[in-house]
Scaffold this motif. Sequence first.
Motif, PDB file in Angstrom:
ATOM      1  N   ASN A 260     -31.491 -42.912 -28.034  1.00 42.00           N
ATOM      2  CA  ASN A 260     -31.134 -44.188 -26.956  1.00 42.00           C
ATOM      3  C   ASN A 260     -32.312 -45.020 -26.967  1.00 42.00           C
ATOM      4  O   ASN A 260     -33.478 -44.509 -26.911  1.00 42.00           O
ATOM      5  N   TYR A 293     -38.584 -47.651 -34.128  1.00 40.45           N
ATOM      6  CA  TYR A 293     -37.630 -48.805 -34.261  1.00 40.45           C
ATOM      7  C   TYR A 293     -38.344 -49.970 -34.603  1.00 40.45           C
ATOM      8  O   TYR A 293     -39.250 -50.666 -33.839  1.00 40.45           O
ATOM      9  N   ASP A 343     -25.494 -49.939 -29.494  1.00 45.58           N
ATOM     10  CA  ASP A 343     -26.113 -48.463 -30.077  1.00 45.58           C
ATOM     11  C   ASP A 343     -24.793 -47.271 -29.377  1.00 45.58           C
ATOM     12  O   ASP A 343     -23.858 -48.051 -28.921  1.00 45.58           O
ATOM     13  N   GLU A 346     -23.882 -48.191 -24.787  1.00 45.10           N
ATOM     14  CA  GLU A 346     -23.643 -49.590 -24.574  1.00 45.10           C
ATOM     15  C   GLU A 346     -24.204 -49.950 -23.138  1.00 45.10           C
ATOM     16  O   GLU A 346     -24.834 -51.002 -23.061  1.00 45.10           O
ATOM     17  N   ASN A 349     -28.007 -51.254 -22.454  1.00 49.58           N
ATOM     18  CA  ASN A 349     -28.601 -52.238 -23.322  1.00 49.58           C
ATOM     19  C   ASN A 349     -28.395 -53.494 -22.745  1.00 49.58           C
ATOM     20  O   ASN A 349     -28.790 -54.540 -23.196  1.00 49.58           O
TER      21      ASN A 349
END
Length: 740
Positions: A260, A293, A343, A346, A349
């Motif tokens: 996450n 990431y 992702d 949600e 985010n």
Amino acid sequence: MIGGPAAVVGLPPLFAAGFGNTGMLFWGLAALVPIVLHIWSRKNYQTRNWAATRFLLAALQRHARRMRMRQWLLLTLRIAIMTLAALALADPVWQSAPLLGVPTELESTHYILIVDGSYSMGTQWQGITRFHRAQQICASLVEQSRPGDGFSLILMAEPSANVIGEPSWSKASVLLEIDRLQMTHAGAGMTSAWHLAREAMQVGSRSPERYARTHVYIITDLALQTWDVATLSVWRRELALLPRDVNLSVIDVGQEESENMAVTSLQPVNGLLTLQQPCEVLVTVKSFADRRYDSVRVSLVVDHHEVDTQFVDVPPKSQIQARFRHRFVQEGEHLLEARLPVDGLETDNHRFLAVDVKDTIRVLCIGGEPADTHHLALALAATGPQRPSVEVKERNEAALRNEDLQQYDCVFVCNMARMGSEEKAVFEQFLHRSRGLVFFLGDRVQADSYNLLLASADPAQAILPATIGGIRPFANYRLDPLDYRHPMVQLFRGQDQAGLLTTPVWQYFELQPLPASQVAMQIIAGEGESSGEGEPLVVERRVDGGAVVIVGTAASPASKDTSQSPPAPWNAWSTWPSFPPIVHSLLESTLSAWQRQHNVMIGESLRDAAFEVGSDLAVDVFHDEQVLERVPLNLDGARYDWVFGPVQWQGGYSVTSASERAHARSFAVNIDHRESEPARASKDSFPDRVRFENDLSIPTEVTPVTVGPRESQLFRCILSFVLLLMLIEPLWADRVGGRL
């Protein structure tokens, strides 16, 4: 079948019968009404003999048996209508059973379904959210239950909700409530949910259905935020008090492999926003994954329009910040949003921020004498690259009664001698509209007058954040910023040359902070003086919708100690380099009350004053540009305000009234990002009494929860037959040709 094993004696029955609501059978007593009317009608005549009756009696005797049969059939028809109607209301259930493994006794079970409603249940896995899967499991438990079983339904959230408190025997009603369940954006309050479950057990034990057993199902993703050590410890003590005949099962809908990323913060760099300077915000992005990431897209959205985008690299298990700049071209309230790509989860985010952008900050300085505000006005008007545009006006004490303070954002009151009831009413109305109020004391202040009206014995009614004591003796004192903990003095951290620590103060009022107040700075003995504990000098408190700060010393060298020869000023602060930044910090701190009131967390309420009151005495609350609810205004003395909440969904909210359509209030509601952590509680940490079940036959594909009658349709057949009898009854009564 669910509900535990049962002994099988002899051959199991092929069918099971019962009633959904046995209480409705009492309506069958209405079948006595036609009988009573029949008996009454037979006595409701008088016998009179006359000549022609012997011919009529002779004819009737020939047809007496036929007439009597028709009358009895009519009476039977009417009794059947009333009896069958009561039977249909009792909802008879006729269910076939398999040949093996079915208990011979129809003992019913009270099922208590606890569904985790925290926003981590919104995580998607194989195309379906955990919360939707929990709904499917609940629906399956209901569909597989036996006739007579009852269901209670609890949504585990903050706070938890008792969706079905008294056990319901109707599968259709339970399935409908399961389908209507909505995941909240809050956490999961296991303690409150379990209290509701205990209440449901007590209600079930008093139910006329007399349930033979109780089975509690908890459907959750085992998020560590919900099932932490403290919660499990409390729950373990609760389970020790639970009767042994209560079964407890936990169904895990989470996944071990879960990653996450979330937006955990969206904060303005500069607290006061004007059109003359760009708005700077910091966006914090946190990764909960074990991998890196690269080039994560972070977007800034203003009033539902994307205005800027950055790409950032996020290392494993860490967080980064992105800085955005945006210049507003229109004053008023605006909504900002920081957004990440979609992702698995949600909900986290997004992060929201409501801001109030002004053309210029308007400040009113009121002094007992003109000299009391001169230095303060110069400090407020000082410009700088990080300072907003400030318009300052200086007035005497009469301005509190003669001038409309609502045109100002903040009012500084300097060395004003006395306070009256008029001044108190003006201050209360001013603060009710999320404004700032700062008091500088001085040699003209009469402390008893301030304490009597502005520092009430009831802290809820007080305006001042502290009561004012006596004047401390003339001596050398210095300021102590208390490790720069308060936001008001954080700008001085690491800035030793700014002069805050060397500011000379020789006299001040003793202050005793009221509850819920914060001390920003204290004063301690300077060099050459006897040391001791410090005393509060700058105290802040949130009052109504605004904020109030009191400074125990003067804002001008015009306040003097006349006992000294020659008279000496209370301080030299107004001529020190630390004075302009601390004054602007005071201004920003008091005006931040608006931001605190318009930026709240899930579970808190939205509230504000009604500036203009229309004939409807209500405001409309919008969420995601859709009307959510109309909220009535509350009359509080001579003013109106409104309260909406507690709010359960994050996002931007706007509030308008019929008289204020052009002035929409903006609010931002955010989640507690701690629920974003995908870590899960270990099943080994649960009490031994808890049984984990994962083998229920629940489909993994997305299928809607079917809502509708799942029981036998026998009651529909009975109602149809009753309708047919009601059509036949008047025709047959007309054929009989007489009243019973």
